[in-house]
Design a protein around this motif. Sequence first.
Motif, mmCIF file in Angstrom:
data_model
loop_
_atom_site.group_PDB
_atom_site.id
_atom_site.type_symbol
_atom_site.label_atom_id
_atom_site.label_comp_id
_atom_site.label_asym_id
_atom_site.label_seq_id
_atom_site.Cartn_x
_atom_site.Cartn_y
_atom_site.Cartn_z
ATOM 1 N N ALA A 1 37.712 29.231 53.910
ATOM 2 C CA ALA A 1 37.848 30.036 52.677
ATOM 3 C C ALA A 1 36.528 29.710 52.014
ATOM 4 C CB ALA A 1 38.764 29.233 51.622
ATOM 5 N N LEU A 2 36.107 30.470 50.935
ATOM 6 C CA LEU A 2 35.032 30.306 50.278
ATOM 7 C C LEU A 2 35.475 30.307 48.545
ATOM 8 C CD1 LEU A 2 32.254 32.522 51.467
ATOM 9 C CD2 LEU A 2 32.166 29.944 51.656
ATOM 10 N N GLY A 3 35.099 29.434 47.928
ATOM 11 C CA GLY A 3 35.620 29.374 46.480
ATOM 12 C C GLY A 3 34.315 28.970 45.298
ATOM 13 N N TRP A 4 34.626 29.497 44.126
ATOM 14 C CA TRP A 4 33.768 29.235 43.110
ATOM 15 C C TRP A 4 34.527 28.271 42.202
ATOM 16 C CZ3 TRP A 4 29.180 31.349 42.791
ATOM 17 C CH2 TRP A 4 28.865 32.330 43.672
ATOM 18 N N PHE A 5 33.671 27.303 41.633
ATOM 19 C CA PHE A 5 34.087 25.894 40.712
ATOM 20 C C PHE A 5 32.901 26.277 39.733
ATOM 21 C CE2 PHE A 5 37.271 23.983 43.143
ATOM 22 C CZ PHE A 5 37.098 24.665 44.511
ATOM 23 N N ARG A 6 33.289 25.674 38.599
ATOM 24 C CA ARG A 6 32.223 25.749 37.389
ATOM 25 C C ARG A 6 32.294 24.442 36.835
ATOM 26 N NH1 ARG A 6 34.617 30.386 33.417
ATOM 27 N NH2 ARG A 6 36.430 29.203 32.897
ATOM 28 N N GLN A 7 31.321 24.121 36.278
ATOM 29 C CA GLN A 7 31.200 22.716 35.303
ATOM 30 C C GLN A 7 30.316 23.254 34.073
ATOM 31 O OE1 GLN A 7 29.631 19.098 37.306
ATOM 32 N NE2 GLN A 7 30.695 17.928 35.766
ATOM 33 N N PHE B 1 38.225 24.583 39.016
ATOM 34 C CA PHE B 1 38.266 25.655 39.792
ATOM 35 C C PHE B 1 38.272 27.108 39.174
ATOM 36 C CE2 PHE B 1 39.852 28.342 43.311
ATOM 37 C CZ PHE B 1 40.845 29.291 42.746
ATOM 38 N N VAL B 2 37.542 28.098 39.735
ATOM 39 C CA VAL B 2 37.408 29.152 39.072
ATOM 40 C C VAL B 2 38.147 30.486 40.164
ATOM 41 C CG1 VAL B 2 36.081 31.169 38.365
ATOM 42 C CG2 VAL B 2 35.110 28.792 38.184
ATOM 43 N N ALA B 3 38.011 30.697 41.306
ATOM 44 C CA ALA B 3 38.444 31.685 42.229
ATOM 45 C C ALA B 3 38.386 31.137 43.590
ATOM 46 C CB ALA B 3 37.856 33.098 41.982
ATOM 47 N N ALA B 4 38.891 31.833 44.700
ATOM 48 C CA ALA B 4 38.814 31.374 46.049
ATOM 49 C C ALA B 4 39.447 32.456 46.602
ATOM 50 C CB ALA B 4 39.458 29.901 46.341
ATOM 51 N N ILE B 5 38.865 32.585 48.045
ATOM 52 C CA ILE B 5 39.333 33.722 48.939
ATOM 53 C C ILE B 5 39.608 33.026 50.112
ATOM 54 C CG2 ILE B 5 36.918 34.597 49.402
ATOM 55 C CD1 ILE B 5 38.296 37.666 49.786
ATOM 56 N N CYS C 1 29.299 27.345 44.535
ATOM 57 C CA CYS C 1 30.062 27.918 45.512
ATOM 58 C C CYS C 1 30.337 27.047 46.491
ATOM 59 C CB CYS C 1 29.215 29.276 46.135
ATOM 60 S SG CYS C 1 30.197 30.152 47.349
ATOM 61 N N ALA C 2 31.375 26.922 47.245
ATOM 62 C CA ALA C 2 31.583 26.020 47.998
ATOM 63 C C ALA C 2 32.493 26.497 49.363
ATOM 64 C CB ALA C 2 32.596 24.964 47.481
ATOM 65 N N ALA C 3 32.212 26.065 50.537
ATOM 66 C CA ALA C 3 33.127 26.300 51.772
ATOM 67 C C ALA C 3 33.881 25.391 52.178
ATOM 68 C CB ALA C 3 31.823 26.594 52.714
ATOM 69 N N ARG C 4 35.109 25.904 52.636
ATOM 70 C CA ARG C 4 36.270 25.108 53.123
ATOM 71 C C ARG C 4 36.219 25.158 54.767
ATOM 72 N NH1 ARG C 4 41.592 25.878 54.258
ATOM 73 N NH2 ARG C 4 41.951 27.576 53.296
ATOM 74 N N ASP D 1 38.564 19.122 46.124
ATOM 75 C CA ASP D 1 38.515 18.200 47.356
ATOM 76 C C ASP D 1 38.582 18.810 48.644
ATOM 77 O OD1 ASP D 1 40.285 15.678 45.307
ATOM 78 O OD2 ASP D 1 38.259 16.113 45.418
ATOM 79 N N SER D 2 39.063 20.085 48.741
ATOM 80 C CA SER D 2 39.344 20.703 49.971
ATOM 81 C C SER D 2 37.919 21.295 50.600
ATOM 82 C CB SER D 2 40.239 21.760 49.781
ATOM 83 O OG SER D 2 41.380 21.372 49.247
ATOM 84 N N TYR D 3 36.844 21.149 49.877
ATOM 85 C CA TYR D 3 35.494 21.884 50.205
ATOM 86 C C TYR D 3 34.527 20.880 50.528
ATOM 87 C CZ TYR D 3 37.696 26.100 48.400
ATOM 88 O OH TYR D 3 38.441 27.182 48.220
ATOM 89 N N ARG D 4 33.901 20.853 51.545
ATOM 90 C CA ARG D 4 33.068 19.944 52.069
ATOM 91 C C ARG D 4 31.633 20.166 51.748
ATOM 92 N NH1 ARG D 4 33.854 17.734 58.099
ATOM 93 N NH2 ARG D 4 35.849 17.472 57.239
ATOM 94 N N TYR D 5 31.397 21.696 51.665
ATOM 95 C CA TYR D 5 30.001 22.047 51.758
ATOM 96 C C TYR D 5 29.721 22.941 50.363
ATOM 97 C CZ TYR D 5 29.550 20.671 56.402
ATOM 98 O OH TYR D 5 29.896 20.006 57.608
ATOM 99 N N TRP D 6 28.848 22.718 49.443
ATOM 100 C CA TRP D 6 28.545 23.096 48.368
ATOM 101 C C TRP D 6 27.240 23.576 47.893
ATOM 102 C CZ3 TRP D 6 32.368 22.885 44.479
ATOM 103 C CH2 TRP D 6 33.433 22.124 44.555
ATOM 104 N N GLY D 7 27.041 24.733 47.142
ATOM 105 C CA GLY D 7 25.659 25.050 47.014
ATOM 106 C C GLY D 7 25.017 24.181 45.779
ATOM 107 N N GLN D 8 23.847 24.848 45.383
ATOM 108 C CA GLN D 8 23.184 23.947 44.393
ATOM 109 C C GLN D 8 23.615 24.438 42.947
ATOM 110 O OE1 GLN D 8 22.032 26.609 45.961
ATOM 111 N NE2 GLN D 8 21.191 27.852 44.323
ATOM 112 N N GLY D 9 24.399 25.552 42.843
ATOM 113 C CA GLY D 9 24.680 25.894 41.713
ATOM 114 C C GLY D 9 23.967 26.857 40.994
ATOM 115 N N SER D 10 24.600 27.844 40.233
ATOM 116 C CA SER D 10 23.978 28.915 39.578
ATOM 117 C C SER D 10 24.222 29.133 37.858
ATOM 118 C CB SER D 10 24.090 30.120 40.166
ATOM 119 O OG SER D 10 23.468 31.262 39.547
ATOM 120 N N GLN D 11 23.338 29.082 36.983
ATOM 121 C CA GLN D 11 23.582 28.864 35.661
ATOM 122 C C GLN D 11 24.208 30.132 35.090
ATOM 123 O OE1 GLN D 11 23.638 26.077 33.273
ATOM 124 N NE2 GLN D 11 24.495 27.484 31.969
#
Length: 125
Positions: free
Chosen positions: A33-39, A47-51, A96-99, A110-120
Amino acid sequence: QVQVVESGGGLVQAGGSLRLSCAASRGTFIIYALGWFRQAPGKEREFVAAINWSSMNTYYTDSVKGRFTISKGNAENTVYLQMFSLKPEDTAIYYCAARTDAQLNSMSGDSYRYWGQGSQVTVSS
């Protein structure tokens, strides 16, 4: 090692739209899965969205349903987050994160091990 790279953030007025892109290089891993999160400043990551890659099922947090759409890109392991009717409260760093672990909850960070650097993403009122 999986590398995740986001792009497409920026400044937009309330009511406007933006599209975020995410590309994941999976190496020897299977991406489930790939997911989007925001802070947002001073707030916890949410959590925002995932597929899910196998079923193409999509998931959204309630606050973005009907306004955001997550979709698979044409290139391998790419995903888009199309955001419409943006509100000032959508202002945040989007990650963005990869499960890569099967059978985990795609809506949990917590299900995602790999994360991007973030986009404002900044939405002005």
